[in-house]
Design a protein around this motif. Structure first.
Motif, PDB file in Angstrom:
ATOM      1  N   TYR A 170      -4.268   4.627   3.547  1.00 20.88           N
ATOM      2  CA  TYR A 170      -5.457   3.861   3.943  1.00 20.88           C
ATOM      3  C   TYR A 170      -6.233   3.389   2.710  1.00 20.88           C
ATOM      4  N   GLY A 171      -6.410   4.290   1.734  1.00 17.75           N
ATOM      5  CA  GLY A 171      -7.137   3.918   0.529  1.00 17.75           C
ATOM      6  C   GLY A 171      -6.435   2.821  -0.242  1.00 17.75           C
ATOM      7  N   ALA A 172      -5.113   2.930  -0.366  1.00 16.13           N
ATOM      8  CA  ALA A 172      -4.344   1.901  -1.076  1.00 16.13           C
ATOM      9  C   ALA A 172      -4.400   0.572  -0.330  1.00 16.13           C
ATOM     10  N   LEU A 173      -4.383   0.634   1.004  1.00 19.64           N
ATOM     11  CA  LEU A 173      -4.464  -0.591   1.798  1.00 19.64           C
ATOM     12  C   LEU A 173      -5.818  -1.264   1.616  1.00 19.64           C
ATOM     13  N   ALA A 174      -6.894  -0.487   1.586  1.00 17.28           N
ATOM     14  CA  ALA A 174      -8.238  -1.046   1.395  1.00 17.28           C
ATOM     15  C   ALA A 174      -8.338  -1.766   0.058  1.00 17.28           C
ATOM     16  N   GLU A 175      -7.705  -1.204  -0.982  1.00 16.35           N
ATOM     17  CA  GLU A 175      -7.700  -1.861  -2.296  1.00 16.35           C
ATOM     18  C   GLU A 175      -6.990  -3.207  -2.213  1.00 16.35           C
ATOM     19  N   GLY A 176      -5.861  -3.243  -1.535  1.00 19.87           N
ATOM     20  CA  GLY A 176      -5.126  -4.499  -1.385  1.00 19.87           C
ATOM     21  C   GLY A 176      -5.918  -5.534  -0.613  1.00 19.87           C
ATOM     22  N   GLN A 177      -6.597  -5.110   0.437  1.00 20.87           N
ATOM     23  CA  GLN A 177      -7.423  -6.035   1.220  1.00 20.87           C
ATOM     24  C   GLN A 177      -8.553  -6.614   0.366  1.00 20.87           C
ATOM     25  N   ASN A 178      -9.180  -5.765  -0.436  1.00 20.93           N
ATOM     26  CA  ASN A 178     -10.272  -6.236  -1.300  1.00 20.93           C
ATOM     27  C   ASN A 178      -9.777  -7.280  -2.292  1.00 20.93           C
ATOM     28  N   SER A 179      -8.550  -7.111  -2.782  1.00 20.99           N
ATOM     29  CA  SER A 179      -7.978  -8.095  -3.716  1.00 20.99           C
ATOM     30  C   SER A 179      -7.812  -9.449  -3.034  1.00 20.99           C
ATOM     31  N   VAL A 180      -7.350  -9.431  -1.784  1.00 19.19           N
ATOM     32  CA  VAL A 180      -7.191 -10.683  -1.035  1.00 19.19           C
ATOM     33  C   VAL A 180      -8.542 -11.345  -0.807  1.00 19.19           C
ATOM     34  N   LEU A 181      -9.539 -10.558  -0.430  1.00 21.36           N
ATOM     35  CA  LEU A 181     -10.873 -11.112  -0.177  1.00 21.36           C
ATOM     36  C   LEU A 181     -11.481 -11.682  -1.450  1.00 21.36           C
ATOM     37  N   SER A 182     -11.222 -11.029  -2.580  1.00 21.85           N
ATOM     38  CA  SER A 182     -11.770 -11.504  -3.855  1.00 21.85           C
ATOM     39  C   SER A 182     -11.148 -12.830  -4.265  1.00 21.85           C
TER      40      SER A 182
ATOM     41  N   ALA B 132       0.831  -1.207   0.000  1.00 17.77           N
ATOM     42  CA  ALA B 132       0.000   0.000   0.000  1.00 17.77           C
ATOM     43  C   ALA B 132       0.867   1.259   0.000  1.00 17.77           C
ATOM     44  N   VAL B 133       1.984   1.204   0.728  1.00 13.16           N
ATOM     45  CA  VAL B 133       2.904   2.346   0.744  1.00 13.16           C
ATOM     46  C   VAL B 133       3.485   2.568  -0.649  1.00 13.16           C
ATOM     47  N   ASN B 134       3.880   1.476  -1.314  1.00 12.42           N
ATOM     48  CA  ASN B 134       4.404   1.599  -2.675  1.00 12.42           C
ATOM     49  C   ASN B 134       3.351   2.156  -3.624  1.00 12.42           C
ATOM     50  N   GLU B 135       2.115   1.685  -3.484  1.00 13.27           N
ATOM     51  CA  GLU B 135       1.030   2.193  -4.322  1.00 13.27           C
ATOM     52  C   GLU B 135       0.779   3.673  -4.057  1.00 13.27           C
ATOM     53  N   SER B 136       0.934   4.087  -2.810  1.00  8.78           N
ATOM     54  CA  SER B 136       0.700   5.489  -2.446  1.00  8.78           C
ATOM     55  C   SER B 136       1.684   6.408  -3.153  1.00  8.78           C
ATOM     56  N   ALA B 137       2.921   5.942  -3.312  1.00 10.42           N
ATOM     57  CA  ALA B 137       3.917   6.746  -4.025  1.00 10.42           C
ATOM     58  C   ALA B 137       3.470   7.000  -5.459  1.00 10.42           C
ATOM     59  N   VAL B 138       2.852   5.986  -6.077  1.00 13.44           N
ATOM     60  CA  VAL B 138       2.340   6.145  -7.445  1.00 13.44           C
ATOM     61  C   VAL B 138       1.149   7.101  -7.455  1.00 13.44           C
ATOM     62  N   ILE B 139       0.216   6.916  -6.499  1.00 10.78           N
ATOM     63  CA  ILE B 139      -0.979   7.761  -6.424  1.00 10.78           C
ATOM     64  C   ILE B 139      -0.600   9.222  -6.238  1.00 10.78           C
ATOM     65  N   LEU B 140       0.398   9.475  -5.394  1.00  6.62           N
ATOM     66  CA  LEU B 140       0.826  10.847  -5.109  1.00  6.62           C
ATOM     67  C   LEU B 140       1.790  11.391  -6.166  1.00  6.62           C
TER      68      LEU B 140
END
Length: 751
Positions: free
Chosen positions: A481-493, A449-457
């Motif tokens: 937090y938003g990037a982490l939620a996306e990662g969690q949703n991927s695991v749940l899916s 999520a931290v790595n994804e945040s660097a891309v988002i920002l």
């Protein structure tokens, strides 16, 4: 070497004697020892322990009984290097790395393999010596709780006591790419060992954690002292204070241990022999003048005058530099000029200018990067290189800035400023707390999520890691937090049930819980500051639907996915984390509702959303019959309907009546719940509240009111109620007759 207690005003050691001045009188006591004094300790019982340079230990139970003492002779054949107190014992370190223990039973050599109970007894002949080649010549022995550190010139020996044995660990000091390294001094303070280290002619204070074992010590976590060429040989670091003294025989520098800032104190024509730090005051022992004392206020003045050299024509720069100097003084010594306002300190009444200085200082503190780290184009030479310590230092400085503004009476000005500087500073601390927890987590989902945040920002990661970049942009921390939620949703899916994946998923949930625990704890600690800054209608970064939804999602992940995959111990942890998350999200709702106007359309919608989510988040604990958590949350957030249900489910009528007595309006909610559930008999017999409250409620329920009146033996009123109901009955003649008949009987019973 001195160890002060409040019972003693001071003492002087000279050759074979120690002269002590107790508190509360001018009388002095002279303690004689057989050989020159090496160290002196004053005990909490007003006694004294004196060691000699021959390794003898002389003990007085009371300093006013100078002739009553015991002398302990040792078999030490080499020179004593250092001594320290360890619990109720005195430890002596000699030049051959041997450690000797002195208590009331005598002096023995420490054997780390022996039982703790044998520490004071003569043990086996397996005496212990630290390997000289790995830590160098011994210079100091340091004690902290159950840990003893033997500090050598090139490393540290850590001796730890468990419940049964002593164990030792070698920790040679290492520093990449250096040609020479030497430890000069060390103290135990605030959960770590602080060492003065000379590395390639640079003087550093290295911070070494107690917890990490079996690894080399590294000087990467350090601050560089700004010393301007003063001799390196003598530095005193006093445990329990942020002040130290670096001195040669002609020059003294006051050192702030948290930042490395030093203040030179020039004493011309004076030869300095040694120095002592005591409660922030600097005591220099000089050859010509004996004791020279530098008071805290003089030290503060020296610090506050640093870097104040702006041109007279630039008023803003002058005010800014004065502010920075005064702030440095406050944060290092935690004091300001007595009863001085910030306007007095800065010499201006321009509130707007002062507010701008404070705002820009806060911006600097939240975004400064370490100049010592070659990866950064840094701006702050005093900021630690290690990422976690950087964030800790930002938190310390930002909290210090708020405290400084409050202490100087200027907080209300920044709390009412147009851009609400006070709230910005408070939220900077919040986001630093979040960043600190994120930085310390080993969760793989969070790292992604931290790595994804660097891309988002859209941050530049070509030179340094994504983690470094994101944690340098702490003001944008909510993006993680938003990037982490996306990662969690991927695991749940993916619907995977792998144990490692479930553990990492729960670790991410637990990390979110810890961050909001920290934020809300800070808000509770600083509630008065928030009350001034959070005016009606003002929103914080936590007051978005995205944040509330994200926290609620963590509860559902924990309760619906993780809970079914863990054992009993894990189940308990999942429930506790879930309860904490529920408390956090509902607290965010209630805090926001308290700041919104009742007339605002948003308020009604938010209240409805809060009530729906409150029920949805607490109900799973009820279904799992985890009643204690359900009761606690329902009562904290006034879910009265659920509380009545819980009391009925658990048959806890004592709790029901207690809730009714504590919370106004609870009884009426309970009565309505019984009606909605078709439990009219329970409504009349549960004794939820005092009878008069039930009587008042039944005013609108006449078909039940007469039963309550008969039960209360109020026959006359019951007869009247029944007569009214009988007259009003138009549909069933039989019912009308019954009501009127019971009415007559009631009047007859009344006599």
């Amino acid at each position: 070497k001195q160890w002060y207690q409040r019972r003693v005003r001071g003492f002087v050691a000279e050759e074979n004697r120690v002269i002590v001045w107790p508190v509360g009188g001018n009388k002095m006591f002279e303690l004689q020892v057989p050989n020159p004094v090496f160290s002196v300790y004053i005990t909490e019982e007003s006694g004294a322990i004196v060691t000699t340079d021959k390794g003898e230990v002389v003990r007085w139970s009371r300093i006013d009984q100078t002739q009553r003492y015991t002398v302990q002779h040792s078999t030490i054949t080499s020179t004593v290097v250092d001594t320290t107190l360890h619990h109720n014992s005195l430890l002596l370190l000699d030049t051959t790395h041997n450690v000797w223990v002195s208590d009331s039973n005598g002096i023995v050599q420490l054997n780390p393999a022996s039982a703790l109970g044998g520490l004071s007894r003569r043990v086996s002949s397996m005496f212990w010596t630290a390997p000289e080649t790995q830590i160098g010549d011994p210079i100091k022995i340091v004690s902290c709780n159950d840990v003893i550190f033997i500090v050598g010139k090139t490393g540290i020996q850590r001796i730890h006591s468990s419940a049964i044995t002593w164990t030792t660990e070698l920790r040679p000091l290492v520093s990449p790419n250096c040609t020479s390294l030497q430890i000069l001094d060390a103290v135990s303070d605030e959960g770590m060992l602080k060492c003065l280290v000379e590395v390639d002619e640079m003087l550093l204070i290295a911070f070494l954690s107690y917890q990490h074992t079996n690894v080399p010590c590294s000087v990467d976590s350090s601050i560089q002292l700004q010393t301007d060429g003063v001799e390196r040989a003598s530095l005193l670091l006093q445990s329990g204070t942020d002040v130290g003294v670096l001195h040669s025989n002609k020059e003294c520098h006051i050192v702030t241990l948290t930042s490395g800032v030093t203040v030179p104190v020039i004493l011309e024509g004076v030869e300095i022999i040694s120095a002592v730090v005591n409660s922030g005051d600097i005591n220099l022992i000089t050859k010509q003048h004996g004791l020279v004392k530098l008071l805290v206020k003089d030290v503060k003045a020296a610090v506050s005058n640093l870097n104040i050299s702006a041109s007279e024509g630039d008023e803003y720069k002058t005010v800014e530099k004065k502010f920075i100097g005064a702030f440095k003084c406050f944060i290092e010594f935690n004091e300001t000029q007595e009863q001085a306002t910030l306007q007095d300190i800065l010499g201006t009444d321009d509130v707007g200018m002062i507010s701008r200085v404070i705002s820009e200082t806060g911006e600097y503190l939240i975004s400064a990067t370490p100049a010592a780290d070659p990866r950064w184009g840094g701006s702050d030479a005093n900021l630690p290189v290690t990422l976690g310590l950087q964030i800790d230092e930002r938190i310390r400085r930002l909290k210090g800035l708020l405290q400084f503004v409050v202490a100087t009476g200027f907080y209300d000005n920044i709390a009412t400023s147009e851009n609400n500087i006070a709230l910005s500073l408070l939220q900077y601390v919040e986001k630093c707390l979040v960043a600190k927890i994120f930085c310390g987590s080993n969760c793989a989902l969070l790292r992604r999520a931290v790595n994804e945040s660097a891309v988002i920002l859209k941050l530049d990661t070509s030179q340094i890691s994504s983690e470094d970049v994101v944690f340098s942009n702490i003001k944008k921390m909510e993006v993680v937090y938003g990037a982490l939620a996306e990662g969690q949703n991927s695991v749940l899916s993916s619907k995977t049930e792998e144990e490692s994946v479930m553990q990492d998923l729960f670790s991410s949930v637990e990390t979110v819980q810890q961050t909001f625990d920290a934020v809300l704890s800070w808000r509770a600690q600083s509630h008065q500051l928030y009350e001034s800054a959070l005016k009606p209608g003002i929103l914080t970064w936590c007051d978005t639907d995205e944040i509330r939804t994200m926290i609620s999602a963590q509860v559902h992940i924990a309760m619906e996915t993780v809970l079914n995959e863990v054992d009993e111990d894990g189940r308990y942890q999942v429930l506790l984390v879930s309860a904490s998350l529920v408390e956090s999200v509902l607290k965010l709702y209630t805090d926001l509702l308290s700041r919104l106007s009742p007339a605002d359309d948003k308020t009604a919608n938010l209240q409805s959303e809060f009530e729906r989510r409150r029920n949805a988040l607490i109900q799973p604990f009820v279904e799992l019959k985890v009643y204690q958590i359900a009761f606690t949350l329902a009562e904290q957030f006034k879910h009265f309907t659920l509380l009545v249900q819980l009391c009925e489910d658990t048959k806890d009528m004592v709790k029901l009546r207690s809730l009714s007595a504590q919370h106004p309006g609870f009884a009426e909610v309970a009565y309505n719940w019984y009606l909605s559930q078709g439990k009219q008999s329970r409504l009349l017999t549960a004794n939820v509240a005092e009878p008069q409250q039930l009587t008042k409620f039944l005013t609108s329920q006449p078909h039940l009111k007469w039963i309550h009146q008969l039960g209360s033996k109020d026959y006359s009123t019951a007869g009247q109620t029944l007569a009214q109901l009988g007259e009003q009955e138009k549909e069933k003649l039989s019912r009308k007759k019954t009501l009127l008949s019971i009415s007559k009987l009631s009047f007859l019973a009344d006599g």
